[in-house]
Each structure stands twice: as structure tokens, then as C-alpha cells.
Design a protein around this motif. Structure first.
Motif, PDB file in Angstrom:
ATOM      1  N   UNK A  43       8.019  -2.318   6.431  1.00  0.00           N
ATOM      2  CA  UNK A  43       8.571  -3.101   7.618  1.00  0.00           C
ATOM      3  C   UNK A  43       7.943  -2.343   9.039  1.00  0.00           C
ATOM      4  N   UNK A  44       7.440  -1.357   9.049  1.00  0.00           N
ATOM      5  CA  UNK A  44       6.932  -0.490  10.138  1.00  0.00           C
ATOM      6  C   UNK A  44       5.573  -1.164  10.243  1.00  0.00           C
TER       7      UNK A  44
ATOM      8  N   UNK B 136       0.886  -1.082   0.025  1.00  0.00           N
ATOM      9  CA  UNK B 136       0.015   0.089   0.107  1.00  0.00           C
ATOM     10  C   UNK B 136       0.778   1.336  -0.068  1.00  0.00           C
ATOM     11  N   UNK B 137       2.032   1.196   0.451  1.00  0.00           N
ATOM     12  CA  UNK B 137       2.688   2.411   0.854  1.00  0.00           C
ATOM     13  C   UNK B 137       3.004   3.040  -0.687  1.00  0.00           C
ATOM     14  N   UNK B 138       2.838   2.277  -1.787  1.00  0.00           N
ATOM     15  CA  UNK B 138       3.074   2.846  -3.370  1.00  0.00           C
ATOM     16  C   UNK B 138       2.179   3.926  -3.594  1.00  0.00           C
TER      17      UNK B 138
ATOM     18  N   UNK C 233       7.157   6.190   6.239  1.00  0.00           N
ATOM     19  CA  UNK C 233       6.287   5.105   5.667  1.00  0.00           C
ATOM     20  C   UNK C 233       6.556   5.001   3.955  1.00  0.00           C
ATOM     21  N   UNK C 234       7.097   6.122   3.589  1.00  0.00           N
ATOM     22  CA  UNK C 234       7.400   6.214   1.964  1.00  0.00           C
ATOM     23  C   UNK C 234       8.856   5.229   1.923  1.00  0.00           C
ATOM     24  N   UNK C 235       9.479   5.453   2.967  1.00  0.00           N
ATOM     25  CA  UNK C 235      10.908   4.773   3.098  1.00  0.00           C
ATOM     26  C   UNK C 235      10.573   3.242   3.300  1.00  0.00           C
TER      27      UNK C 235
ATOM     28  N   UNK D 221       1.583  -3.202  16.333  1.00  0.00           N
ATOM     29  CA  UNK D 221       1.376  -1.906  17.303  1.00  0.00           C
ATOM     30  C   UNK D 221       2.751  -1.698  17.974  1.00  0.00           C
ATOM     31  N   UNK D 222       2.814  -0.447  18.365  1.00  0.00           N
ATOM     32  CA  UNK D 222       3.792   0.346  18.951  1.00  0.00           C
ATOM     33  C   UNK D 222       4.101  -0.449  20.097  1.00  0.00           C
ATOM     34  N   UNK D 223       3.372  -0.724  21.001  1.00  0.00           N
ATOM     35  CA  UNK D 223       3.449  -1.355  22.261  1.00  0.00           C
ATOM     36  C   UNK D 223       4.202  -2.795  22.135  1.00  0.00           C
TER      37      UNK D 223
END
Length: 515
Positions: A500-501, A374-376, A494-496, A506-508
Motif C-alpha cells: 500500500x505504501x 517484493x515485501x515478502x 513495509x513488512x506490514x 512519492x511522498x510529496x
């Protein structure tokens, strides 16, 4: 019995998304050899993969899908339209209720805060009851409240009923996006969500144009502006009942249904009660919408988009204060309503670009055989950033400096801002519903929360800010610079490294893992 115009092609799944889609719709993911994926006639693999059940929303006929699409997209139009249909008459409301015009404008702008918080009730209910009954109940509440505003005899009554309208109408803002996502494939979503995004953006300006014309007519006035909003809610309620079946599809529930159960009146009317996951309590269901606030791929883009378009309500509510009676432009109520045409034009032009561009990016990626991420889509944000920045600067400077005869200049700036807003909203919705397809409605809650929370304060303090020595240019320079400042922090990572992120979850959970 599958989707019309579908063929099967032999192809290895290219990502975890395809495997999860096959699992959701009943395909065997344990085969070591190549699997057969359904595809369009021109070879585009269908994501997600539909089941063989004709009652799967992915398999509905094009007519049935698009009829439901139009009604669901109209949710955003009706809800946002009802906010601004009363906005051009701020000075009339002030005289009616003996309040300052800036205070009277809160009747139009204040309910937006309910759009941020009420979905935390409506969305869990939709997981338990289904999207369809929640939409019908919430619209009935908004309909009754709209009539209440029209009959109000005091400022507190009018404001209270408007807040109740916001509570009822808020359900459609989140559920409509999820319902559209339920029915369409990846390569179709950009344009279809773009229709929803366009109506979401254009609705306040349609409301202003119509509201100005209604209130200019002395035999109608501001009360009939709200009665017409109530009539719109009533029509939408009927259309929902007739044309929008339940879009939540559970293959396990469908498999257990007997032919007799499918012929019951309840099912024929389009209702289907979702089954919660084993062991899921009501408390778990109501906690679910909050879970997406832990996902950076949802929170940061939603926050940035909200910063980018946070002046929307201030702009529409402020047209009467900046152009109406007592200002140097001296517009009548109807002429203030005509100012909203700038937003209509900007939104229409924005959607001509936004939806088709999203679909073009998807189709090009799928045809190339490359793995889809989706980042595209995120690079399309750049055009939205540039146009909102330019539009806000033009609007702020021209309101302060141009001659009254040059009133078109600030409206060009407003139209350019709305053009960018349309691109930002469409790209964001397409991106989020692809990041976490099974959690589309919760992703939309995050967007609505940040958007309406950010849009709520500016109508209160922007008029006061403009009245100070710096004039209109100062707040609008600040509003224009904020999305530029936050873009490198909220979007560029997120473009980069977006995939992976996103895969870290989730962040926690990631924080615990890193310790």
C-alpha cells in the motif's frame, strides 16, 4: 527465438507488475480474455515477460548472460578492492608522507564519499549514452588515477589521485546492479544479485589480504599495491569491452532498426544508444536520479541498511590501527592483511544463505499461485539484523578486553558482522529492483548515496572515540544498537503495509493528495 527453456502457459496476470512488464516488452494488455504468459519448463511464469527479439537481454543465451554477469559483478570487487589494497600500510604511508597513521589511513577511506555523489553524474549520462560507454569511460579514469597514486610524491598528490579513482570507479557500483537486473528474470535475480552483493561485501577484505602481502615485500611496497590495482582496472576494462554489451533494451528502437543497421560495426561492438522519452530534456535526465529520494519504499530501507553496515570502512581501515605496529597485538603489515580473511569467510557464508533464500521465497510464492509482492523478502532482513548486532558487540568488547594471544575473538566478531552485511545487501538489492524494476539504477543510487555517506565519517572519529576513556566497547555498542532502534521505523511498516505504501508513489504526491 525467445528465452531458452521457455514454454507458454495460459494465465491471467495477477498484478500491475505483470501488466507493466508486458507493456514494456510489447505485449497487448487490452485483451479481456486470458493471455499467454511465457514460463519456465517447470511452470514458473517469467517476470518480466521477454519479447521475441533475440537481442532482448532477457533472451540472451545463458553463456552470454553469465559472462556479462561475472564482469558486471567484478565491478564491485575491483572498486572496493582498490580502496583497501593500501589500507594495511597505514604506518608505512605515515612514514612516507610524515603524517600520523590515522591521517595516512584517509588515503584508503576518504574516496568513499565520491561513491555517494559521483553517480548523480554517471547515471544520467548512462541514460543518454548507454550503460556500456559510461562503464568504459569511468574505468579509464580510475585506471589513470591509480597509476597517479602509485607515482605520488606527497600526501596531497596521493589523496587527490585516490579521490579521482573514487570518482571514476563509482559508476560501476550503480550500473552493475541495473545491468544484472536487465538480463535476468524475477526468480533468478536473488542468486545473481547475490553474486554482486557478495563481491561488494568481500572486496575490501580481499584487498586487505592482498595489500598486506604486497606491502610486506620490501621490493614492492605500497606503490605496487596501487600499480596492481591499476592492472586490475586495465583487465576489467578489456573484459567490459569484450563481454558486456549494452543491456538497456528499448523495443521501439529495436523495431525501427533495419538489418543493415544491426550489422554496423557500432552495433557489432555491443553499443546501442538509448532514446530519451519524447520531450525529455537533458535537465530532465539529470533530475531523474533525485526522484527516487521521494519514494519511502526506497529511502527508508536504504537508510536502515546503511545504518546497519556503516562501520564497514571504519572496520577495514581500523584493522591496521587496532592490530598493527604499536598496538598490544603488534601485528606486521602482512599479519594485518591476514586479518581480512575474517571478512572473506563471513561474506562467503553469508552469500550461501542470502541469494538462495531470496530465490526460494520467490519460487515458493510463484508456484503457489499467490500474487507476488517484493515485501515478502523483507523478513530475511531479521537474520542480517541479528548477526550484525552480535558481530559488532563481539568485535568492540574483544578488541578492548581479550589478551593479545586471543586475537581470533575479535576477528570472529568481524566475520559475523560481514555475514550479516552480506544478507542485508543482497536482500535490499533484490527488494528494490523488484519494487521499481524500470528504475533499478536510480534505486541503487539511493542505496549507494546513503551507504557511502554513512560510511564516510566513522573512519575519522572511531579511532579517537576508541582512544577515550570508554575504550572500543562504547562506539561499537552504539553502532550495534542503531540498526535495532531504526528497524521498527524503517522496515517493519513495509513488512506490514509495504504494498500500500509503495503504490502511493512519492511522498510529496501523497502529501498533496492528503491535504
Amino acid at each position: 527465438m525467445g528465452h531458452p527453456g521457455v514454454m507458454e502457459v495460459q494465465e491471467q496476470p495477477s498484478s500491475e507488475d505483470i501488466r507493466s512488464d508486458n507493456e514494456k516488452h510489447g505485449h497487448d494488455n487490452n485483451k479481456p480474455e486470458a493471455t499467454y504468459l511465457k514460463a519456465t519448463k517447470d511452470g514458473i511464469p517469467l517476470h518480466p515477460q521477454p519479447s521475441d527479439d533475440p537481442e532482448d537481454p532477457l533472451n540472451w543465451s545463458p553463456l552470454r548472460k553469465h559472462a556479462a554477469l561475472v564482469v558486471l559483478a567484478m565491478e564491485s570487487l575491483i572498486i572496493k578492492f582498490s580502496n583497501t589494497v593500501i589500507a594495511p600500510g597505514a604506518h608505512t604511508l605515515a612514514a612516507q608522507f610524515d603524517t600520523p597513521a590515522s591521517t595516512a589511513s584517509y588515503i584508503g577511506s576518504a574516496p568513499s564519499v565520491l561513491y555517494a555523489f559521483a553517480p548523480f553524474l554517471w547515471i544520467p549520462l548512462s541514460h543518454r549514452m548507454g550503460r556500456r560507454p559510461v562503464l568504459l569511460i569511468s574505468h579509464l579514469i580510475a585506471l589513470v588515477a591509480a597509476i597517479g597514486v602509485g607515482r605520488a610524491e606527497s600526501y596531497s598528490q596521493a589523496l587527490g589521485c585516490r579521490m579521482l579513482m573514487g570518482f571514476g570507479g563509482s559508476a560501476g557500483l550503480c550500473i552493475s546492479t541495473a545491468g544484472i537486473s536487465d538480463m535476468f528474470f524475477l526468480h533468478e535475480k536473488g542468486t545473481r544479485l547475490g553474486v554482486n552483493g557478495m563481491l561488494f561485501v568481500v572486496a575490501p577484505y580481499i584487498g586487505g589480504v592482498i595489500g598486506g602481502a604486497i606491502q610486506q615485500n620490501k621490493s614492492l611496497g605500497w606503490r605496487w599495491a596501487m600499480y596492481i590495482a591499476a592492472i586490475c582496472y586495465a583487465v576489467q576494462l578489456v573484459l567490459q569491452f569484450l563481454l558486456v554489451p549494452e543491456t538497456i533494451y528499448d523495443k521501439d528502437v529495436a523495431a525501427r532498426e533495419t538489418p543493415e543497421q544491426k550489422k554496423t560495426l557500432y552495433r557489432r561492438l555491443g553499443f546501442r544508444t538509448p532514446t530519451p522519452a519524447p520531450g525529455e530534456t537533458w535537465a530532465d535526465t539529470f533530475r531523474m536520479p533525485f526522484s527516487m529520494f521521494a519514494y519511502p519504499a526506497v529511502v527508508l530501507p536504504c537508510f536502515w541498511a546503511s545504518v546497519c553496515i556503516m562501520t564497514e570502512v571504519a572496520n577495514t581501515a581500523g584493522l591496521s590501527l587496532n592490530f598493527g605496529t604499536g598496538t598490544r597485538f603488534g601485528f606486521s603489515v602482512q599479519q594485518v592483511g591476514f586479518c581480512f580473511f575474517a571478512g572473506l569467510i563471513g561474506s562467503a557464508l553469508g552469500e550461501v544463505c542470502a541469494g538462495p533464500l531470496c530465490d526460494f521465497v520467490v519460487k515458493r510464492s510463484l508456484r503457489s499461485g499467490k500474487e507476488w509482492v517484493p515485501e515478502k523478502l523483507l523478513k530475511l532482513f531479521i537474520s542480517g539484523l541479528f548477526t550484525t548486532f552480535a558481530g559488532l558487540l563481539i568485535y568492540g568488547f574483544t578488541i578492548e578486553y581479550v589478551k593479545p594471544s586471543q586475537w581470533a575473538a575479535p576477528l570472529v566478531g568481524l566475520g559475523l558482522f560481514v555475514f550479516g552485511q552480506e544478507i542485508v545487501v543482497t536482500v535490499l538489492l533484490a527488494y528494490m529492483t523488484e519494487c521499481y524494476r524500470d528504475r533499478a539504477v536510480e534505486c541503487t543510487i539511493v542505496f549507494q548515496f546513503f551507504l557511502n555517506l554513512m560510511c564516510f565519517p566513522p573512519p575519522f572519529y572511531t579511532p579517537l572515540w576508541i582512544a577515550k576513556h570508554g575504550g572500543a566497547k562504547v562506539p561499537y555498542i552504539v553502532y550495534a544498537l542503531l540498526p535495532v532502534v531504526f528497524f521498527p521505523l524503517c522496515i517493519m511498516p513495509f513488512m506490514w503495509k509495504g504494498e500500500a505504501i509503495r503504490n502511493r508513489g512519492p511522498m510529496l504526491a501523497f502529501w498533496k493528495k492528503s491535504q
